[in-house]
Design a protein around this motif. Structure first.
Motif, PDB file in Angstrom:
ATOM      1  N   LEU A  11       1.103  -0.983   0.101  1.00  0.00           N
ATOM      2  CA  LEU A  11      -0.148  -0.058  -0.159  1.00  0.00           C
ATOM      3  C   LEU A  11       0.623   1.400  -0.043  1.00  0.00           C
ATOM      4  N   GLU A  12       0.519   1.632  -0.693  1.00  0.00           N
ATOM      5  CA  GLU A  12       1.340   3.689  -1.052  1.00  0.00           C
ATOM      6  C   GLU A  12       0.482   4.139  -0.441  1.00  0.00           C
ATOM      7  N   THR A  13       1.294   5.093   0.926  1.00  0.00           N
ATOM      8  CA  THR A  13      -0.443   6.035   1.416  1.00  0.00           C
ATOM      9  C   THR A  13       0.714   7.446   1.623  1.00  0.00           C
ATOM     10  N   ARG A  14       0.143   8.440   2.002  1.00  0.00           N
ATOM     11  CA  ARG A  14       0.213   9.538   1.995  1.00  0.00           C
ATOM     12  C   ARG A  14       1.231   9.760   3.490  1.00  0.00           C
ATOM     13  N   ASP A  15       1.400   8.594   4.473  1.00  0.00           N
ATOM     14  CA  ASP A  15       2.753   8.328   5.288  1.00  0.00           C
ATOM     15  C   ASP A  15       3.436   7.257   4.882  1.00  0.00           C
ATOM     16  N   VAL A  35      -5.588  -1.103   7.415  1.00  0.00           N
ATOM     17  CA  VAL A  35      -4.862  -0.246   6.766  1.00  0.00           C
ATOM     18  C   VAL A  35      -5.723   1.005   6.225  1.00  0.00           C
ATOM     19  N   MET A  36      -6.391   0.633   5.241  1.00  0.00           N
ATOM     20  CA  MET A  36      -7.264   1.656   4.709  1.00  0.00           C
ATOM     21  C   MET A  36      -7.885   2.154   5.431  1.00  0.00           C
ATOM     22  N   ARG A  37      -8.836   1.358   6.185  1.00  0.00           N
ATOM     23  CA  ARG A  37      -9.620   2.302   7.200  1.00  0.00           C
ATOM     24  C   ARG A  37      -9.552   3.336   7.671  1.00  0.00           C
ATOM     25  N   HIS A  38      -7.368   3.487   7.871  1.00  0.00           N
ATOM     26  CA  HIS A  38      -6.954   4.651   8.562  1.00  0.00           C
ATOM     27  C   HIS A  38      -7.161   5.625   7.948  1.00  0.00           C
ATOM     28  N   TYR A  39      -7.507   5.525   6.395  1.00  0.00           N
ATOM     29  CA  TYR A  39      -7.937   7.087   5.777  1.00  0.00           C
ATOM     30  C   TYR A  39      -8.712   6.770   5.173  1.00  0.00           C
ATOM     31  N   VAL A  46      -4.979   6.741  -2.170  1.00  0.00           N
ATOM     32  CA  VAL A  46      -4.855   5.088  -1.332  1.00  0.00           C
ATOM     33  C   VAL A  46      -3.724   3.835  -2.905  1.00  0.00           C
ATOM     34  N   GLY A  47      -2.931   4.206  -2.860  1.00  0.00           N
ATOM     35  CA  GLY A  47      -2.392   2.775  -4.172  1.00  0.00           C
ATOM     36  C   GLY A  47      -2.273   1.188  -3.123  1.00  0.00           C
ATOM     37  N   PHE A  48      -2.075   0.286  -4.495  1.00  0.00           N
ATOM     38  CA  PHE A  48      -2.025  -0.184  -3.723  1.00  0.00           C
ATOM     39  C   PHE A  48      -2.254  -2.094  -4.917  1.00  0.00           C
ATOM     40  N   CYS A  49      -0.775  -2.937  -4.731  1.00  0.00           N
ATOM     41  CA  CYS A  49      -0.465  -3.607  -5.335  1.00  0.00           C
ATOM     42  C   CYS A  49      -0.348  -5.056  -5.206  1.00  0.00           C
ATOM     43  N   VAL A  50      -0.556  -5.927  -5.602  1.00  0.00           N
ATOM     44  CA  VAL A  50      -0.662  -7.445  -4.716  1.00  0.00           C
ATOM     45  C   VAL A  50      -0.272  -7.886  -5.503  1.00  0.00           C
ATOM     46  N   ASP A  51       0.279  -9.120  -4.902  1.00  0.00           N
ATOM     47  CA  ASP A  51       0.977  -9.509  -4.944  1.00  0.00           C
ATOM     48  C   ASP A  51       1.496 -11.477  -4.850  1.00  0.00           C
ATOM     49  N   LEU A  65     -10.098  -4.535  -2.687  1.00  0.00           N
ATOM     50  CA  LEU A  65      -9.444  -3.452  -2.112  1.00  0.00           C
ATOM     51  C   LEU A  65     -10.476  -2.700  -2.576  1.00  0.00           C
ATOM     52  N   ALA A  66     -10.752  -2.502  -4.399  1.00  0.00           N
ATOM     53  CA  ALA A  66     -10.916  -1.567  -4.918  1.00  0.00           C
ATOM     54  C   ALA A  66     -12.084  -0.820  -4.637  1.00  0.00           C
ATOM     55  N   ASP A  67     -13.300  -2.276  -4.399  1.00  0.00           N
ATOM     56  CA  ASP A  67     -14.033  -1.703  -3.525  1.00  0.00           C
ATOM     57  C   ASP A  67     -15.098  -0.997  -3.036  1.00  0.00           C
ATOM     58  N   LEU A  68     -13.335  -1.350  -1.685  1.00  0.00           N
ATOM     59  CA  LEU A  68     -13.572  -1.017  -0.223  1.00  0.00           C
ATOM     60  C   LEU A  68     -13.105   0.349  -0.475  1.00  0.00           C
ATOM     61  N   ALA A  69     -12.052   1.275  -1.183  1.00  0.00           N
ATOM     62  CA  ALA A  69     -11.483   1.719  -1.513  1.00  0.00           C
ATOM     63  C   ALA A  69     -12.680   3.148  -2.326  1.00  0.00           C
TER      64      ALA A  69
END
Length: 75
Positions: A11-15, A35-39, A46-51, A65-69
Motif C-alpha cells: 500500500l502506498e499512502t501519504r504516510d 490500513v485503508m480504514r485509517h484513510y 491510497v495505491g496498492f499492488c497485490v503480489d 480492495l478497490a471496492d473497499l476504497a
C-alpha cells in the motif's frame, strides 16, 4: 515440499509504503482493509499492488480492495 503460498499487498499512502504479507488470501485482505480504514474519506489516494502466485486470488484481493476504497471514499 509445500509451495510458497504467501500473499502480499503493498500500500502506498501519504504516510509512506506499507508491505503486508500473510499465508492466506483472506488474512492479507483484512490486514490491508485495516490500513485503508485509517484513510477513510481519502482512500482513493491510497495505491496498492497485490503480489501472489495465484492469479485468481490476486484478482479477488485487488477487486475487494478497490471496492473497499470506493465504499470508504464516497463521492
Amino acid at each position: 515440499m509445500m509451495p510458497d503460498t504467501r500473499f502480499q499487498v503493498t500500500l502506498e499512502t501519504r504516510d509512506g509504503r506499507r508491505v503486508l504479507s500473510a499465508p492466506a488470501e483472506g488474512e492479507v485482505a483484512l490486514m490491508a482493509e485495516s490500513v485503508m480504514r485509517h484513510y477513510e474519506g481519502h482512500t482513493l489516494t491510497v495505491g496498492f499492488c497485490v503480489d501472489c502466485a495465484d492469479r485468481e486470488a490476486g484478482r479477488r484481493i485487488a477487486f475487494y480492495l478497490a471496492d473497499l476504497a470506493l465504499e470508504l471514499d464516497p463521492a
